[in-house]
Design a protein around this motif. Structure first.
Motif, mmCIF file in Angstrom:
data_model
loop_
_atom_site.group_PDB
_atom_site.id
_atom_site.type_symbol
_atom_site.label_atom_id
_atom_site.label_comp_id
_atom_site.label_asym_id
_atom_site.label_seq_id
_atom_site.Cartn_x
_atom_site.Cartn_y
_atom_site.Cartn_z
ATOM 1 N N GLY A 73 0.857 -1.192 0.000
ATOM 2 C CA GLY A 73 0.000 0.000 0.000
ATOM 3 C C GLY A 73 0.892 1.239 0.000
ATOM 4 N N GLY A 74 0.313 2.392 0.239
ATOM 5 C CA GLY A 74 1.106 3.637 0.294
ATOM 6 C C GLY A 74 1.645 4.021 -1.070
ATOM 7 N N VAL A 100 1.207 1.485 -4.235
ATOM 8 C CA VAL A 100 -0.116 1.351 -4.857
ATOM 9 C C VAL A 100 -0.575 2.695 -5.439
ATOM 10 C CG1 VAL A 100 -1.702 1.856 -2.948
ATOM 11 C CG2 VAL A 100 -2.291 0.097 -4.629
ATOM 12 N N LYS A 101 0.001 3.770 -4.925
ATOM 13 C CA LYS A 101 -0.340 5.095 -5.447
ATOM 14 C C LYS A 101 0.281 5.303 -6.832
ATOM 15 C CE LYS A 101 0.061 9.887 -3.818
ATOM 16 N NZ LYS A 101 0.478 10.694 -2.671
ATOM 17 N N PRO A 124 0.205 1.186 -10.218
ATOM 18 C CA PRO A 124 -0.928 0.900 -11.114
ATOM 19 C C PRO A 124 -1.154 1.988 -12.167
ATOM 20 C CG PRO A 124 -1.512 0.407 -8.845
ATOM 21 C CD PRO A 124 -0.206 1.128 -8.795
ATOM 22 N N ARG A 125 -1.100 3.258 -11.744
ATOM 23 C CA ARG A 125 -1.375 4.304 -12.742
ATOM 24 C C ARG A 125 -0.223 4.426 -13.744
ATOM 25 N NH1 ARG A 125 0.708 9.903 -11.264
ATOM 26 N NH2 ARG A 125 2.640 9.325 -10.287
ATOM 27 N N ARG A 153 -0.815 1.812 -16.308
ATOM 28 C CA ARG A 153 -1.832 2.288 -17.247
ATOM 29 C C ARG A 153 -1.229 3.300 -18.217
ATOM 30 N NH1 ARG A 153 -5.076 6.857 -17.154
ATOM 31 N NH2 ARG A 153 -4.776 7.262 -14.938
ATOM 32 N N VAL A 209 -5.179 -2.287 -16.206
ATOM 33 C CA VAL A 209 -5.313 -2.844 -14.857
ATOM 34 C C VAL A 209 -6.705 -3.469 -14.757
ATOM 35 C CG1 VAL A 209 -5.371 -2.340 -12.395
ATOM 36 C CG2 VAL A 209 -3.742 -1.147 -13.868
ATOM 37 N N PHE A 263 -7.687 -5.725 -12.309
ATOM 38 C CA PHE A 263 -8.100 -6.059 -10.949
ATOM 39 C C PHE A 263 -7.059 -5.515 -9.979
ATOM 40 C CE2 PHE A 263 -7.791 -9.013 -7.349
ATOM 41 C CZ PHE A 263 -9.116 -9.114 -6.943
ATOM 42 N N LEU A 264 -7.542 -4.958 -8.887
ATOM 43 C CA LEU A 264 -6.625 -4.454 -7.861
ATOM 44 C C LEU A 264 -7.367 -4.530 -6.545
ATOM 45 C CD1 LEU A 264 -3.929 -3.022 -7.135
ATOM 46 C CD2 LEU A 264 -5.049 -0.862 -7.656
ATOM 47 N N LYS A 298 -7.064 -5.026 -2.093
ATOM 48 C CA LYS A 298 -6.273 -5.099 -0.867
ATOM 49 C C LYS A 298 -6.441 -6.485 -0.246
ATOM 50 C CE LYS A 298 -5.076 -1.983 2.882
ATOM 51 N NZ LYS A 298 -5.401 -0.685 3.479
ATOM 52 N N TYR A 352 -1.392 -5.361 -1.735
ATOM 53 C CA TYR A 352 -2.379 -5.347 -2.811
ATOM 54 C C TYR A 352 -2.041 -6.417 -3.847
ATOM 55 C CZ TYR A 352 -4.779 -1.048 -1.441
ATOM 56 O OH TYR A 352 -5.538 -0.108 -0.785
#
Lengths: 80, 288
Positions: A40-41, A44-45, A48-49, A52, A58, A60-61, A63, A69
């Motif tokens: 996380g933190g 994950v911030k 994923p982006r 993309r 993406v 599926f994502l 926790k 994640y």
């Protein structure tokens, strides 16, 4: 469409998290699925982006109970 | 040869400790100097200076050790080469900027372009005391608008497109204002808490959160010096096209109420923040 590989980047820090994900996606074929386990933190911030932003999808994502994640990425473009 | 110190200072020449020597301050907008400008500056520093330049704390550049007999030549060679002189004293100073959207993944506005526009319109405008402006692309505040007399911080209104949402909850996790909550796997935003920082837009893996209107948060009254104080937010969200209005209203407020050499923040404190905010509100009203 099939799950090709699982990558665990929970031991990496930014920007290596993204770099390793990018490297793992490179040899795959369009439509292949990469599973990524990430923290996380910041991870994950950003990861994923960024994935993309590189033209992948993406799917599926979620926790997990342990706070990490699980992400499923479909490779788009690249090797035809 | 007569030297008019006040005139020299306004034109960006500052007296050295050493007799007859001055440093020439250059005009830099948003921290950019082209390579062509650098060649000119290098030539002047080699010919008239002591082989080095000084980088200022506000993204400016100065050429030290210019002899007063060379001041006219230095001025002409710089200006002919496309390098303009900076200012000192009671004026609008060089405008600072971070990279903004020009290259930074965090940027919400084109801080560099905005700083150039502000520089073109207001640089060297006379006011009672120094007036420093900074433009920063996002709340990380690399260009430090809080330390400047006036400053802009990039902001964006997030828009939600539900059909693209996969319910991952990253937006709720990253929101620094705790403005997003997941309900039945769908994010719900509390606009009264949202600070328009754009973290949800930046982190969304499926572009379900998208950038709506872009604007700025406006900071005023910051200063360092003898009585340091960070500025405060005087407008939460201002559309980019209204920026000139609030700058003009602020310069006018400064000219009307400021004493010689007084900093803008002191004027606001003396006259009252509420009265200043009223002036800003009035200036920002209207659609055009």
């Amino acid at each position: 469409m099939q799950l090709k590989e699982t990558l665990n980047i929970t031991g990496d820090a930014c920007p290596m998290t993204f770099v390793r994900t990018k490297l793992a996606l490179e040899p795959l074929t369009r439509g292949d699925i990469l599973e990524v386990v990430l923290n996380g933190g910041e991870a994950v911030k950003n990861v994923p982006r960024s994935v993309r932003g590189e033209g992948h999808k993406v799917l599926f994502l979620e926790k997990q109970d342990d706070g990490t994640y699980r992400m499923l990425v479909e490779k788009e473009g690249g090797h035809e | 040869m007569e030297l008019n110190f006040a005139e020299l200072k306004k034109g960006g020449f500052m007296k050295h400790v050493q007799k007859d020597y001055f440093a020439v301050r250059l005009r830099v907008a948003g921290g950019n100097l082209s390579l062509e400008q650098l060649k000119i500056i290098q030539g002047v520093a080699e010919k008239y200076g002591q082989g080095y330049v000084h980088l200022t704390t506000r993204q400016g550049m100065e050429i030290p050790f210019i002899h007063f007999k060379d001041i006219e030549n230095v001025r002409r060679e710089l200006i002919d080469g496309g390098v303009n002189l900076g200012v000192c004293g009671g004026t609008v100073r060089g405008v600072m900027a971070c990279h903004g959207t020009a290259m930074c993944p965090h940027g919400l506005i084109d801080a560099k372009a905005l700083s150039r526009e502000i520089d073109a319109a207001y640089f060297a405008a006379p006011v009672p005391g120094k007036f420093k402006i900074a433009v920063t692309g996002c709340p990380r505040s690399c260009a430090k608008p809080q330390e400047n007399d006036f400053g802009f911080e990039g902001a964006v209104v997030p828009e939600f497109h539900q059909h693209d949402c996969i319910g991952c909850g990253v937006c709720a996790e990253v929101c620094p204002a705790d403005a997003i909550e997941m309900r039945d796997n769908v994010p719900e935003i509390d606009r009264s808490k949202c600070t328009n920082c754009g973290d949800c837009v930046a982190s969304c893996p499926t572009a379900a959160w998208q950038a709506g209107e872009r604007g700025v948060k406006v900071w005023a009254g910051g200063r360092i010096g003898r009585n340091p104080k960070l500025g405060e937010v005087v407008i939460d969200f201002l559309p980019v096209h209204k920026i000139p209005r609030v700058i003009e209203a602020s310069l006018e407020f400064f000219r009307e109420h400021g004493k010689t050499k007084e900093r803008f923040g002191k004027v606001i404190e003396r006259i009252g923040i509420d009265r200043y905010k009223e002036v800003l509100e009035h200036a920002a009203q209207g659609d055009s």
